[in-house]
Design an enzyme around this catalytic site. Structure first.
Site, mmCIF file in Angstrom:
data_model
loop_
_atom_site.group_PDB
_atom_site.id
_atom_site.type_symbol
_atom_site.label_atom_id
_atom_site.label_comp_id
_atom_site.label_asym_id
_atom_site.label_seq_id
_atom_site.Cartn_x
_atom_site.Cartn_y
_atom_site.Cartn_z
ATOM 1 N N LYS A 293 0.727 -1.409 -0.062
ATOM 2 C CA LYS A 293 -0.076 0.181 -0.089
ATOM 3 C C LYS A 293 0.897 1.312 0.006
ATOM 4 O O LYS A 293 0.342 2.522 -0.202
ATOM 5 C CB LYS A 293 -0.962 0.129 1.130
ATOM 6 C CG LYS A 293 -1.962 -1.112 1.245
ATOM 7 C CD LYS A 293 -3.111 -0.845 2.179
ATOM 8 C CE LYS A 293 -2.620 -1.182 3.682
ATOM 9 N NZ LYS A 293 -2.895 -2.437 3.763
ATOM 10 N N GLN B 274 -9.746 -11.059 12.199
ATOM 11 C CA GLN B 274 -9.111 -11.904 11.055
ATOM 12 C C GLN B 274 -8.043 -11.133 10.150
ATOM 13 O O GLN B 274 -8.339 -10.153 9.624
ATOM 14 C CB GLN B 274 -10.217 -12.436 10.321
ATOM 15 C CG GLN B 274 -10.915 -13.627 10.907
ATOM 16 C CD GLN B 274 -10.542 -14.760 11.125
ATOM 17 O OE1 GLN B 274 -9.731 -15.167 10.709
ATOM 18 N NE2 GLN B 274 -11.003 -15.146 12.462
ATOM 19 N N TYR C 192 -4.390 -12.931 5.448
ATOM 20 C CA TYR C 192 -3.298 -14.028 4.769
ATOM 21 C C TYR C 192 -3.053 -14.829 6.056
ATOM 22 O O TYR C 192 -2.570 -14.153 7.074
ATOM 23 C CB TYR C 192 -2.353 -13.423 4.076
ATOM 24 C CG TYR C 192 -2.656 -12.758 2.911
ATOM 25 C CD1 TYR C 192 -2.886 -13.368 1.787
ATOM 26 C CD2 TYR C 192 -2.803 -11.241 3.053
ATOM 27 C CE1 TYR C 192 -3.208 -12.804 0.445
ATOM 28 C CE2 TYR C 192 -3.267 -10.574 1.774
ATOM 29 C CZ TYR C 192 -3.453 -11.476 0.769
ATOM 30 O OH TYR C 192 -3.727 -10.823 -0.472
ATOM 31 N N PHE D 109 1.847 -15.569 9.794
ATOM 32 C CA PHE D 109 1.708 -14.326 10.759
ATOM 33 C C PHE D 109 2.806 -13.365 10.242
ATOM 34 O O PHE D 109 3.650 -13.319 9.657
ATOM 35 C CB PHE D 109 2.548 -14.840 12.022
ATOM 36 C CG PHE D 109 2.344 -13.888 13.183
ATOM 37 C CD1 PHE D 109 1.056 -13.499 13.658
ATOM 38 C CD2 PHE D 109 3.701 -13.156 13.517
ATOM 39 C CE1 PHE D 109 1.307 -12.474 14.792
ATOM 40 C CE2 PHE D 109 3.446 -12.146 14.678
ATOM 41 C CZ PHE D 109 2.412 -11.764 14.969
ATOM 42 N N HIS D 110 2.113 -11.878 10.379
ATOM 43 C CA HIS D 110 2.742 -10.858 10.187
ATOM 44 C C HIS D 110 2.214 -9.590 10.833
ATOM 45 O O HIS D 110 1.291 -9.636 11.406
ATOM 46 C CB HIS D 110 2.479 -10.596 8.417
ATOM 47 C CG HIS D 110 1.130 -10.558 8.019
ATOM 48 N ND1 HIS D 110 0.380 -11.504 7.835
ATOM 49 C CD2 HIS D 110 0.214 -9.337 8.095
ATOM 50 C CE1 HIS D 110 -1.009 -11.213 7.550
ATOM 51 N NE2 HIS D 110 -1.173 -9.870 7.561
HETATM 52 O O1 G7M Z 1 -3.366 -8.635 7.821
HETATM 53 P P1 G7M Z 1 -3.820 -8.667 6.442
HETATM 54 O O2 G7M Z 1 -3.447 -10.252 6.310
HETATM 55 O O3 G7M Z 1 -5.008 -8.106 6.271
HETATM 56 O O4 G7M Z 1 -2.670 -7.685 5.641
HETATM 57 C C1 G7M Z 1 -1.968 -8.032 4.466
HETATM 58 C C2 G7M Z 1 -0.883 -7.050 4.418
HETATM 59 O O5 G7M Z 1 -0.139 -7.509 3.547
HETATM 60 C C3 G7M Z 1 -1.702 -5.876 3.686
HETATM 61 O O6 G7M Z 1 -1.358 -4.627 4.381
HETATM 62 C C4 G7M Z 1 -1.391 -5.895 2.387
HETATM 63 O O7 G7M Z 1 -1.309 -4.412 1.882
HETATM 64 C C5 G7M Z 1 -0.029 -6.504 2.453
HETATM 65 N N1 G7M Z 1 0.322 -7.058 1.016
HETATM 66 C C6 G7M Z 1 -0.445 -8.050 0.128
HETATM 67 N N2 G7M Z 1 0.103 -8.143 -0.822
HETATM 68 C C7 G7M Z 1 -0.209 -9.335 -1.698
HETATM 69 C C8 G7M Z 1 1.598 -7.777 -0.881
HETATM 70 C C9 G7M Z 1 2.699 -7.792 -1.473
HETATM 71 O O8 G7M Z 1 2.605 -8.576 -2.742
HETATM 72 N N3 G7M Z 1 3.797 -7.221 -1.390
HETATM 73 C C10 G7M Z 1 3.656 -6.591 -0.209
HETATM 74 N N4 G7M Z 1 4.913 -5.904 0.296
HETATM 75 N N5 G7M Z 1 2.660 -6.474 0.853
HETATM 76 C C11 G7M Z 1 1.628 -7.186 0.399
#
Ligand code: G7M
Length: 326
Positions: free
Chosen positions: A180, A243, A246, A249-250
């Site tokens: 983002k 929730q 994905y 864990f992040h």
């Molecule tokens: O917690 P949640 O699963 O909702 O968040 C996933 C986070 O991963 C979001 O803030 C997305 O913007 C970020 N994100 C998703 N994708 C597919 C990518 C990606 O391909 N690259 C990066 N750097 N971040 C991503």
């Protein structure tokens, strides 16, 4: 050329292309990270003046016109199916800041389409029992290919040039700019921390044994953000979604000046420090407080968990949920 003349105690003020070009900015009063609008204080004909600039909202029928009128594209993130880019509609002045930030998901799946569709949402209470009967089976059946972008980053196959920090061992984590954020405005700073282990699907899987990992993430984020962007740790919000979209864990790292998006709202966002504290208070043996807790959050009717939650009676008041909405 339009000119607006306003009569005031200091005489007549002309607002025209010519007069605005002489505006002398002295201070940014406020910025909006979501709309890109800005309030600037300065002088116009030596008079104190506030100018608010906001790009007009793009009309939906103009999408094709915009895409067909692009002159230059700089794709700064490629992690198929996700792409992020800056775009210019006119490149006569090569130093001009981009006119658009364009994100592309291609090929988009049915799940992507549902995720980004406006939808009715309802509050749900997820007890440990509902987690075991509804959520865990959903996570276990989750389409693994949706985590392709995560593994590509962790294995250094994608976004390698964007990685800000990576631990030496494979029990650690990677810090990089979130999809983002285009790394221009520090007020909109948004990073993602992805852990290497595949064993933590959500915050419910965290145990006191993960406290050192979470503390290391915090310290590495603080150091990296300070060194790389000059932003102090006291300006950062570190949180985890529940929730999440994905199930790997992040941690989200966001500047406190960034305007709240739905992912920062109470219910979905859980402060990393609060999670660490709950783990510290958890028994050393047996399920942690995070595993024992009931979680209350909003769920959209297009979410893959919606039907299961409805059947399990997880909504505040099931009779409020019209069949038409489901
Ligand atoms: O917690 P949640 O699963 O909702 O968040 C996933 C986070 O991963 C979001 O803030 C997305 O913007 C970020 N994100 C998703 N994708 C597919 C990518 C990606 O391909 N690259 C990066 N750097 N971040 C991503």
């Amino acid at each position: 050329m339009s000119t607006i003349a306003v009569t005031s105690s200091v005489g007549s003020i002309d607002i025209s292309v010519e007069s605005l070009s002489t505006f002398n900015p002295t201070k940014i009063l406020s910025e909006s990270t979501s709309t890109g609008s800005i309030y600037v204080l300065g002088t116009l004909s030596d008079l104190p003046t506030i100018v608010h600039i906001q790009k007009t909202v793009l009309e939906s029928e103009k999408v094709q016109v915009v895409l067909q009128g692009l002159d230059r594209l700089n794709v700064f993130l490629e992690n198929q199916p996700y792409f992020s880019s800056h775009a210019w509609s006119n490149t006569e002045d090569i130093n001009r800041s981009p006119d658009y930030q364009i994100k592309v998901i291609c090929p988009a799946t049915e799940t992507h389409i549902k995720k980004y569709s406006e939808q009715e949402r309802y509050m749900v209470k997820e007890t440990p029992k509902i987690y075991k009967n509804v959520v865990l089976p959903y996570i276990e059946a989750f389409d693994g290919t949706r985590l392709g972008w995560v593994y590509a980053i962790l294995e250094g196959r994608k976004e390698a040039e964007r990685v800000l920090y990576k631990t030496e061992d494979d029990t650690g984590f990677v810090i990089l700019p979130d999809l983002k954020w285009d790394q221009t405005s520090m007020n909109a700073l948004y990073l993602t921390v992805l852990v290497q282990t595949h064993s933590i699907k959500t915050l419910r899987d965290l145990t006191p044994s993960h406290i050192p990992l979470l503390e290391d993430i915090k310290q590495a984020v603080f150091r990296t953000v300070k060194e790389k962007y000059g932003v102090a740790s006291s300006k950062l919000r570190l949180f985890v979604h529940y929730q999440p979209s994905y199930y790997h864990f992040h941690v989200h790292v966001v500047h406190i000046n960034a305007e709240a998006t739905s992912g920062m709202l109470v219910g979905q966002a859980h402060m990393l420090d609060d999670l660490i504290n709950l783990l510290e208070l958890s028994p050393s043996n047996g399920p942690s407080l995070l595993a024992q807790k009931t979680y209350t959050y909003p769920l959209g009717v297009e979410h893959g968990l919606f039907e299961g939650m409805k059947t399990a009676g997880a909504f505040y008041r099931d009779d409020d949920i019209s069949d038409g909405a489901v």
